[in-house]
Design a protein around this motif. Structure first.
Motif, PDB file in Angstrom:
ATOM      1  N   TYR A 331      63.855  94.680 -33.298  1.00 42.23           N
ATOM      2  CA  TYR A 331      64.582  95.659 -34.105  1.00 42.23           C
ATOM      3  C   TYR A 331      63.785  96.009 -35.361  1.00 42.23           C
ATOM      4  N   ALA A 332      63.236  94.997 -36.005  1.00 45.09           N
ATOM      5  CA  ALA A 332      62.420  95.240 -37.197  1.00 45.09           C
ATOM      6  C   ALA A 332      61.133  95.968 -36.847  1.00 45.09           C
ATOM      7  N   ALA A 333      60.523  95.612 -35.707  1.00 49.54           N
ATOM      8  CA  ALA A 333      59.286  96.269 -35.284  1.00 49.54           C
ATOM      9  C   ALA A 333      59.523  97.736 -34.950  1.00 49.54           C
ATOM     10  N   GLU A 334      60.670  98.034 -34.337  1.00 48.94           N
ATOM     11  CA  GLU A 334      60.979  99.426 -34.002  1.00 48.94           C
ATOM     12  C   GLU A 334      61.179 100.265 -35.264  1.00 48.94           C
ATOM     13  N   LYS A 335      61.739  99.656 -36.302  1.00 49.05           N
ATOM     14  CA  LYS A 335      61.899 100.378 -37.556  1.00 49.05           C
ATOM     15  C   LYS A 335      60.540 100.738 -38.148  1.00 49.05           C
TER      16      LYS A 335
END
Length: 347
Positions: A331-335
């Motif tokens: 989720y953080a990487a997609e942001k």
């Protein structure tokens, strides 16, 4: 006299008072509380916290069309898990919006284990590129990670484009004519294509589809120049209707050893889009454990492994704790990726 006897019995039986108190508490908690009380061994309610689960069928929401590769594998998995649970696991489809339409269902479902869903990777990306009312981390309880998918770049069998470099050259020579289909806005294929176009300096026309079958038919018939999708393209390639230009995995696929990966072509892209099962936020640990064990056994069943192999997938198991950690990291990487590519809501 009968009324007096009942009153005296109620006044002199601590066990009866505890029983009535448990029933009253369950009623006050609403339908879910009543169900939990009924699920306890020995009657409507008891002092034990050891509840039976499940006591009725479970609904598994699949955010893709019925009949597609993911739907077929999930239906088999549901059937196998149902045998472990002693209750049916009923698959319901809610396709569209890039595989994110199960999220609103989970957000509103009771955390009792009777509503679960497949969580595809696009659900971790969508909140960073569009406004949604749900959060894939806040509103879910991780149960198990199951597998990932094989993505590929595909063109019609008769296309003059025989490599990824041919696609780039075509796009630059004929601006506005390269049409590329994916399985939806914000899906992994769409994001990959955006990144490739940005890196190589070409433009294309995006044509989103709801499901794999209709998308692959559109590519095979020449309605679009190229398609990027997962799983379900294999029969079209093996039958000679589509040409596979490249895959998005870390290594070449054993089924098509002559097809290069985008990584080895120097494009720096690897995508497998792992997926698993989640429930609503607040799912009790005991319920998570029961579901996890049933689906863990089911996913390792030879029949399920063989079904995944039809679509060039392998098991990628994670337990609830590790799956939750992986979801948060992704989720953080997609942001970060959305911000870097200018796909963010403010970009």
């Amino acid at each position: 006299m009968a009324m007096k006897d009942r009153a005296q019995a109620g006044a002199t039986s601590p066990e009866r008072r505890r029983l009535l108190g448990a029933i009253a508490a369950a009623v006050a908690a609403g339908p879910a509380g009543v169900l939990a009380a009924r699920a306890q061994p020995g009657g409507a309610a008891s002092g034990s916290s050891d509840t039976r689960f499940p006591v009725r069928p479970i609904t598994l929401w699949v955010p893709w069309p019925a009949g597609g590769a993911t739907d077929l594998t999930m239906r088999l998995l549901a059937d196998l898990a149902g045998r472990q649970l002693g209750q049916k696991v009923i698959v319901e489809n809610r396709s569209g919006a890039g595989g994110t339409l199960a999220m609103p269902i989970l957000q509103q479902a009771a955390p009792d284990g009777y509503t679960i869903a497949q969580l595809p990777h696009p659900a971790l990306r969508a909140p960073h590129i569009q406004k949604v009312l749900w959060d894939p981390i806040r509103d879910t309880t991780p149960i198990i990670q199951i597998s990932g998918v094989t993505f590929g770049l595909l063109v019609p069998a008769g296309s003059p484009l025989r490599s990824f470099e041919d696609v780039v050259a075509f796009a630059k020579a004929r601006p506005g004519e390269l049409t590329v289909s994916t399985n939806g806005v914000g899906t992994t294929p769409h994001v990959v294509m955006e990144e490739l176009a940005a890196r190589r300096g070409f433009s294309y026309v995006h044509v989103p589809y709801k499901g794999t079958s209709e998308q692959m038919l559109a590519v095979a018939s020449g309605q679009v120049t190229m398609g990027i999708n997962s799983n379900g393209f294999a029969p079209f390639v093996d039958s000679g209707r589509l040409r596979l230009l490249a895959t998005l995995a870390e290594h070449r696929n054993r089924r098509w050893p002559n097809v290069p990966t985008l990584k080895e072509l120097g494009q720096g892209v690897v995508a497998t889009s792992p997926y698993g099962l989640v429930g609503p936020h607040g799912l009790p640990p005991a319920v998570v454990a029961t579901l996890h064990e049933a689906f863990r056994t089911a996913m390792h069943a030879p029949a399920h492994v063989a079904e995944l192999a039809k679509y060039d997938q392998e098991l990628d198991y994670l337990n609830p704790e590790d799956y939750g950690r992986s979801l948060r990291e992704s989720y953080a990487a997609e942001k970060r990726a959305a911000e870097r590519m200018g796909l963010g809501r403010g970009g």
